[in-house]
Design a protein around this motif. Structure first.
Motif, mmCIF file in Angstrom:
data_model
loop_
_atom_site.group_PDB
_atom_site.id
_atom_site.type_symbol
_atom_site.label_atom_id
_atom_site.label_comp_id
_atom_site.label_asym_id
_atom_site.label_seq_id
_atom_site.Cartn_x
_atom_site.Cartn_y
_atom_site.Cartn_z
ATOM 1 N N GLY A 7 0.800 -1.213 0.000
ATOM 2 C CA GLY A 7 0.000 0.000 0.000
ATOM 3 C C GLY A 7 0.834 1.265 0.000
ATOM 4 N N PRO A 8 0.161 2.406 0.140
ATOM 5 C CA PRO A 8 0.838 3.682 -0.019
ATOM 6 C C PRO A 8 1.873 3.942 1.069
ATOM 7 C CG PRO A 8 -1.430 3.988 0.726
ATOM 8 C CD PRO A 8 -1.271 2.546 0.435
ATOM 9 N N ARG A 9 2.872 4.687 0.690
ATOM 10 C CA ARG A 9 3.878 5.118 1.672
ATOM 11 C C ARG A 9 4.514 6.371 1.128
ATOM 12 N NH1 ARG A 9 7.798 0.840 -0.827
ATOM 13 N NH2 ARG A 9 6.457 0.528 -2.599
ATOM 14 N N SER A 10 5.321 7.008 1.937
ATOM 15 C CA SER A 10 5.931 8.251 1.477
ATOM 16 C C SER A 10 7.040 7.942 0.481
ATOM 17 C CB SER A 10 6.506 9.014 2.664
ATOM 18 O OG SER A 10 7.649 8.315 3.137
ATOM 19 N N VAL A 11 7.383 8.952 -0.310
ATOM 20 C CA VAL A 11 8.475 8.783 -1.266
ATOM 21 C C VAL A 11 9.754 8.408 -0.509
ATOM 22 C CG1 VAL A 11 9.938 10.024 -2.918
ATOM 23 C CG2 VAL A 11 7.449 10.287 -3.005
ATOM 24 N N GLU A 12 9.996 9.065 0.620
ATOM 25 C CA GLU A 12 11.214 8.778 1.399
ATOM 26 C C GLU A 12 11.251 7.306 1.813
ATOM 27 O OE1 GLU A 12 9.345 11.430 1.854
ATOM 28 O OE2 GLU A 12 10.705 13.135 1.600
ATOM 29 N N ASP A 13 10.125 6.805 2.313
ATOM 30 C CA ASP A 13 10.060 5.397 2.716
ATOM 31 C C ASP A 13 10.278 4.482 1.520
ATOM 32 O OD1 ASP A 13 9.589 5.907 5.258
ATOM 33 O OD2 ASP A 13 7.475 5.260 5.305
ATOM 34 N N ALA A 14 9.625 4.833 0.436
ATOM 35 C CA ALA A 14 9.660 3.965 -0.745
ATOM 36 C C ALA A 14 11.082 3.800 -1.268
ATOM 37 C CB ALA A 14 8.750 4.524 -1.836
ATOM 38 N N VAL A 15 11.871 4.877 -1.220
ATOM 39 C CA VAL A 15 13.212 4.780 -1.817
ATOM 40 C C VAL A 15 14.292 4.477 -0.773
ATOM 41 C CG1 VAL A 15 12.625 6.303 -3.735
ATOM 42 C CG2 VAL A 15 13.678 7.278 -1.687
ATOM 43 N N SER A 16 13.882 4.338 0.478
ATOM 44 C CA SER A 16 14.908 4.221 1.527
ATOM 45 C C SER A 16 15.773 2.970 1.351
ATOM 46 C CB SER A 16 14.255 4.238 2.907
ATOM 47 O OG SER A 16 13.416 3.115 3.018
ATOM 48 N N GLY A 17 15.215 1.912 0.782
ATOM 49 C CA GLY A 17 16.020 0.698 0.602
ATOM 50 C C GLY A 17 16.772 0.660 -0.712
ATOM 51 N N LEU A 18 16.631 1.688 -1.527
ATOM 52 C CA LEU A 18 17.234 1.643 -2.864
ATOM 53 C C LEU A 18 18.583 2.346 -2.895
ATOM 54 C CD1 LEU A 18 14.197 2.610 -5.150
ATOM 55 C CD2 LEU A 18 14.965 0.336 -4.464
ATOM 56 N N ASP A 19 19.475 1.766 -3.676
ATOM 57 C CA ASP A 19 20.757 2.419 -3.903
ATOM 58 C C ASP A 19 20.613 3.166 -5.232
ATOM 59 O OD1 ASP A 19 23.349 3.160 -4.012
ATOM 60 O OD2 ASP A 19 24.160 1.153 -4.421
ATOM 61 N N ILE A 20 20.166 4.405 -5.154
ATOM 62 C CA ILE A 20 19.866 5.145 -6.383
ATOM 63 C C ILE A 20 21.161 5.500 -7.110
ATOM 64 C CG2 ILE A 20 18.974 7.341 -7.276
ATOM 65 C CD1 ILE A 20 16.687 7.153 -5.360
ATOM 66 N N ARG A 21 21.241 5.111 -8.361
ATOM 67 C CA ARG A 21 22.420 5.397 -9.178
ATOM 68 C C ARG A 21 22.254 6.753 -9.820
ATOM 69 N NH1 ARG A 21 26.291 2.314 -7.325
ATOM 70 N NH2 ARG A 21 25.953 0.087 -7.598
ATOM 71 N N ALA A 22 23.215 7.638 -9.615
ATOM 72 C CA ALA A 22 23.042 9.019 -10.079
ATOM 73 C C ALA A 22 24.221 9.520 -10.905
ATOM 74 C CB ALA A 22 22.827 9.939 -8.877
ATOM 75 N N GLN A 23 25.211 8.641 -11.134
ATOM 76 C CA GLN A 23 26.347 9.062 -11.963
ATOM 77 C C GLN A 23 26.174 8.521 -13.382
ATOM 78 O OE1 GLN A 23 28.868 7.122 -8.965
ATOM 79 N NE2 GLN A 23 30.326 8.802 -9.335
ATOM 80 N N ALA A 24 26.970 9.065 -14.281
ATOM 81 C CA ALA A 24 26.981 8.521 -15.648
ATOM 82 C C ALA A 24 27.588 7.120 -15.607
ATOM 83 C CB ALA A 24 27.801 9.424 -16.552
ATOM 84 N N PHE A 25 27.191 6.284 -16.546
ATOM 85 C CA PHE A 25 27.769 4.935 -16.632
ATOM 86 C C PHE A 25 28.590 4.864 -17.922
ATOM 87 C CE2 PHE A 25 27.938 0.374 -17.370
ATOM 88 C CZ PHE A 25 28.099 -0.134 -16.085
ATOM 89 N N ILE A 26 29.910 4.855 -17.760
ATOM 90 C CA ILE A 26 30.802 4.889 -18.929
ATOM 91 C C ILE A 26 31.877 3.812 -18.784
ATOM 92 C CG2 ILE A 26 32.441 6.304 -20.265
ATOM 93 C CD1 ILE A 26 30.895 8.792 -19.407
#
Ligand code: NAP
Ligand code: MG
Length: 501
Positions: A7-26
């Motif tokens: 069910g619903p949760r906050s954006v912060e909760d939803a992404v808290s377990g994710l290792d978000i990739r934010a750099q270029a991949f080269i």
């Protein structure tokens, strides 16, 4: 990680377990932009900053293209047996399936679509696409020309080299997959630039591709802005082809970039203003109403082939519109992370402003506001617009001519089919069209008379990976999906071998 079904949760909760990739991949690893610059990746759900993403520019594109070229020339992928490329793409599809929940979550927080759609549509179709092109590639044969006994002429298809893929934010993973699948299957190297609004799934995909055994340099991802990274790719002298999905305006820029640089091939999937015709011979107005509503409100209306112009016969107009309004009532904007939500957030504040601006123009130019028209859920800090229907629209009004890319339907009426077809074709676009009729004669004639890359009869927005997708006129050229997509990522070569007696 929690699951969608919880069910619903906050954006912060939803992404808290994710290792978000934010750099270029080269060249097989994540790197910062050469400049060290980043930009905020904002969630339209509530305006949260999800990550600071590397702002790739010319130097990063140069580096990515050089690596992609080196990989291509080495033959490590381009000359691999098709069967081996197939296996790697199938492994990638499997890894995407293993990480489906994570990819769906990234897509939803990044661009605001409902989690139920990201989970049930975007991610499965992206997986299917990558697997399908892998599966296809060792079943495609070259040709022998029927020249006679003095020569043996093989007609072979060769990969182009380095493909630049530039994609939009409405279906980020799916659009990336439509390019990457056939481009990689045919042996090219790819430099992908995702839209600045939605880079996260593409950045994660690169890592999965590497894990699947796709060699370093073969799939590079450079996030950044269109005017910088996108333009650098479009003008790069060592990029052989641009596969673009986005607006007609930017599509035209890529043609210019090509003409002013190395005449690289360009394939364009651009905008649309698709007519959705309901005739008086329509045998199922309930089904038509369902298709009309979903055909324009799905994905918050941020769909290139949205049926944004309803052309309805005057005899059935009132009944149909009443049914469309009833369906629209069930597609109200809600929290994209709630599995029950059917309409999510508009991708960003700029797009929200554009959509609201078109709604104002509809009112100003004399169309009748029949439903919706307002921004809602403002208290969330996110960008939400109600399903909106304008009645009494004429095809000259701005809302009937320009692509809105938001949940706004313009309803026009007609009395004769010829008139409907003329209005349907009175647009610079030609991406798709729909017609509802039980008269087989009308169905065939209209389908032939409408200038569009796909015409649906008694359905709308139906698709399959085996069926080509792309436009006529200023909706672009070149086709995504189907076996035909392989053509644009390859060149024909004739090898003429004279035979002695
Ligand atoms: P867009 O503004 O044309 O952007 C598409 C891509 O081009 C983005 O990656 C964008 O980068 C880049 N770009 C923007 N300006 C550029 C420039 N000056 N030079 C080089 N690259 C540039 O389109 P959008 O707003 O993302 O997406 C909506 C449009 O896409 C609509 O018109 C829609 O119809 C079309 N679309 C078509 C299809 C299809 O298959 N026919 C499918 C989906 C969407 P940044 O975002 O980072 O600036
Ligand atoms: Mg975003």
């Amino acid at each position: 990680m929690t699951t969608v079904s919880e069910g619903p949760r906050s954006v912060e909760d939803a992404v808290s377990g994710l290792d978000i990739r934010a750099q270029a991949f080269i060249d097989g690893g994540y790197v910062d932009a050469a400049s060290g610059e980043t930009f905020d990746c904002v969630s339209p759900i509530g305006g949260e900053v999800l990550a600071k993403v590397a702002a790739g520019d010319k130097e990063d594109v140069d580096r990515a293209v050089a690596g992609a070229r080196a990989a291509f020339e080495s033959g490590v992928w381009s000359r691999l047996a098709p069967k081996k490329r197939k296996q790697a793409l199938q492994r990638l599809a499997s890894l995407m399936a293993e990480h489906a929940e994570e990819l769906a979550l990234l897509e939803t927080v990044d661009m605001g679509k409902p989690i139920r759609d990201a989970t049930n549509v975007d991610v499965p179709l992206a997986i299917e696409c990558i697997g399908w092109y892998g599966e296809a590639i060792d079943k495609v044969y070259d040709e022998i020309a029927p020249t006679g006994p003095e020569a043996h002429v093989s007609i072979v298809r060769e990969p182009l080299g380095v493909v630049g893929a530039v994609v939009p934010w409405n279906f980020p993973l799916m659009m990336a997959s439509w390019k990457i699948g056939p481009a990689l299957a045919t042996g090219n190297s790819v430099v992908l630039k995702p839209a600045e609004q939605s880079p996260l799934t593409a950045l994660r995909l690169a890592e999965l591709a590497s894990e699947a055994g796709i060699p370093d340099g073969v799939l590079q991802v450079v996030p950044g802005f269109g005017e910088t990274a996108g333009q650098a790719l479009g003008r790069h002298p060592d990029v052989d082809m641009i596969a673009f999905t986005g607006s007609t305006e930017v599509g035209k820029l890529f043609l210019r970039y090509s003409g002013e640089s190395n005449m690289k091939r360009v394939a364009l999937e651009c905008g649309g203003k698709s007519p959705h015709i309901v005739t008086k011979e329509c045998g199922d107005l309930d089904a038509a109403a369902m298709a009309v509503a979903w055909g324009v409100f799905y994905n918050q209306g941020e769909v290139c082939n949205a049926g944004s112009r309803l052309l309805v016969h005057e005899a059935v107009k009132d009944e149909l519109l009443e049914k469309v309004v009833a369906v629209a009532g069930r597609i109200q904007p809600g929290d994209p992370l709630d599995p029950k939500t059917r309409m999510g957030a508009i991708v960003d504040e700029t797009q929200l402003g554009r959509v609201l601006g078109y709604i104002e123009s509809g009112k100003r130019e004399g169309a009748g506001l029949h439903l919706g028209g307002a921004r809602v859920r403002e208290e969330t800090g996110g960008y939400y617009v109600e399903p909106t229907i304008f009645d009494a629209v004429s095809n000259e009004m701005t809302i009937a001519r320009e692509e809105i890319f938001g949940p706004v339907l313009s309803a026009l009426t007609f009395s004769e089919l010829d008139e409907a077809i003329a209005v349907a074709n009175d647009t610079i676009y030609g991406l798709s069209a729909g017609i509802w009729t039980d008269d087989v004669n009308v169905a065939h004639k209209a389908a032939r008379a409408i200038k569009a890359g796909i015409v649906w009869v008694n359905t709308f927005d139906a698709g399959d990976i085996s069926s080509p997708f792309g436009g006529f006129k200023q909706s672009g050229f070149g086709r995504d999906k189907s076996i035909h997509a392989l053509d644009k990522f390859t060149d024909l070569k004739a090898i003429w071998i004279a035979l002695r007696d």
